[in-house]
Write a protein that holds these residues in place. Structure first.
Motif, PDB file in Angstrom:
ATOM      1  N   TYR A 102      16.848 -10.942  -5.690  1.00 59.41           N
ATOM      2  CA  TYR A 102      15.701 -11.271  -4.628  1.00 59.41           C
ATOM      3  C   TYR A 102      16.226 -10.733  -3.134  1.00 59.41           C
ATOM      4  O   TYR A 102      15.317 -10.225  -2.555  1.00 59.41           O
ATOM      5  N   ARG A 103      17.630 -10.648  -2.793  1.00 57.86           N
ATOM      6  CA  ARG A 103      17.929 -10.045  -1.511  1.00 57.86           C
ATOM      7  C   ARG A 103      17.608  -8.268  -1.786  1.00 57.86           C
ATOM      8  O   ARG A 103      17.046  -8.093  -0.458  1.00 57.86           O
ATOM      9  N   LYS A 109      10.913  -4.207  -0.386  1.00 62.51           N
ATOM     10  CA  LYS A 109       9.633  -4.536  -0.210  1.00 62.51           C
ATOM     11  C   LYS A 109       9.173  -4.300   1.192  1.00 62.51           C
ATOM     12  O   LYS A 109       8.187  -3.798   1.620  1.00 62.51           O
ATOM     13  N   ALA A 110      10.175  -4.888   2.207  1.00 59.73           N
ATOM     14  CA  ALA A 110       9.686  -4.697   3.520  1.00 59.73           C
ATOM     15  C   ALA A 110       9.864  -3.419   4.075  1.00 59.73           C
ATOM     16  O   ALA A 110       8.897  -3.039   4.782  1.00 59.73           O
ATOM     17  N   LYS A 111      11.011  -2.619   3.594  1.00 55.86           N
ATOM     18  CA  LYS A 111      10.756  -1.221   3.811  1.00 55.86           C
ATOM     19  C   LYS A 111       9.634  -0.458   3.361  1.00 55.86           C
ATOM     20  O   LYS A 111       8.965   0.315   3.951  1.00 55.86           O
ATOM     21  N   LEU A 115       5.753   1.916   4.698  1.00 57.61           N
ATOM     22  CA  LEU A 115       5.585   3.266   4.388  1.00 57.61           C
ATOM     23  C   LEU A 115       4.211   3.397   3.531  1.00 57.61           C
ATOM     24  O   LEU A 115       3.324   4.577   3.602  1.00 57.61           O
ATOM     25  N   VAL A 116       3.778   2.541   2.833  1.00 57.75           N
ATOM     26  CA  VAL A 116       2.585   2.853   2.039  1.00 57.75           C
ATOM     27  C   VAL A 116       1.985   1.247   2.051  1.00 57.75           C
ATOM     28  O   VAL A 116       2.424   0.437   2.322  1.00 57.75           O
ATOM     29  N   VAL A 190      16.248   6.017  -1.787  1.00 56.01           N
ATOM     30  CA  VAL A 190      15.168   7.072  -1.265  1.00 56.01           C
ATOM     31  C   VAL A 190      13.612   6.472  -1.752  1.00 56.01           C
ATOM     32  O   VAL A 190      13.648   5.942  -2.867  1.00 56.01           O
ATOM     33  N   VAL A 191      12.790   6.428  -0.831  1.00 59.63           N
ATOM     34  CA  VAL A 191      11.404   6.031  -1.199  1.00 59.63           C
ATOM     35  C   VAL A 191      10.542   7.421  -1.181  1.00 59.63           C
ATOM     36  O   VAL A 191      10.494   8.114  -0.172  1.00 59.63           O
TER      37      VAL A 191
END
Length: 208
Positions: A102-103, A109-111, A115-116, A190-191
């Motif tokens: 979860y961490r 998820k926040a990052k 971006l999307v 990387v996203v």
């Protein structure tokens, strides 16, 4: 106990050294047998999750590879999926592994949200059995859903801790959008984002 698809052993062997998967194994990460058993359960659950709320793609030989995508869902479906996932994780992982999960996921998820948008299709897992890598099977796993996303003009994205996989995803139309240092794993990831192909959309329109 989740029913184990034969491909889950291949996915565990392919991805067990990934920082995310090692972290969610918690104390079991130090025991190769237990680590793989935990990951096989995780990939079995994730594959079913793909079938339920996304896409789960296999190869002709099911044991050789799998790709799992998660697609946008109504809020009640998302809530139910999250509840079921937590119950599975708490029953399968140790306390350390569950907390790590979860961490990491909440951080990433926040990052990704910066971006999307919520309509993007998420490539959650792609794994090819180690002995079968380098034969174009990863591309075969991803191309059907990528083509489907193009037909409906959907943006796709993924997150990877593996620098050597970047060129593979780039050949499929993904581009690096951002790099982040993930604090729980202590590793960079990387996203990558793929926007719909105009060529595919034009072909679809021509067929109407």
């Amino acid at each position: 106990m989740v029913s184990i698809d034969p491909v889950c052993a291949s996915a565990a062997a392919a991805l067990e050294d990934d920082p995310f998967y090692r972290s969610i194994c918690g104390a079991y990460a130090r025991d190769a047998v237990l680590r793989r058993a935990i990951l096989e359960q995780y990939f079995a659950y994730s594959s079913q999750e793909g079938r339920d709320i996304g896409r789960c793609v296999h190869l002709a030989d099911r044991a050789l590879g799998v790709a799992v995508w998660l697609l946008p869902q109504a809020l009640d479906v998302q809530s139910r999926a999250a509840h079921n996932k937590r119950a599975f994780l708490e029953a399968t992982l140790d306390a350390e592994g569950c907390a790590n999960y979860y961490r990491i996921v909440n951080f990433m998820k926040a990052k990704a949200a910066s971006l999307v948008d919520d309509a993007a299709w998420y490539l959650s897992i792609v794994a090819v059995a180690p002995a079968a890598q380098g034969q174009g099977l990863g591309r075969k796993l991803l191309e059907p859903t990528i083509a489907e996303s193009d037909r409906v003009s959907a943006t796709c994205y993924l997150e990877t801790f593996s620098p050597r996989s970047l060129s593979f995803y780039e050949r499929l139309g993904f581009a690096t959008k951002a790099r982040f240092a993930e604090p729980t794993t202590g590793a960079d990831y990387v996203v990558m984002v793929r926007y719909p192909s105009p060529l595919t959309k034009n072909v679809a329109l021509d067929l109407l």
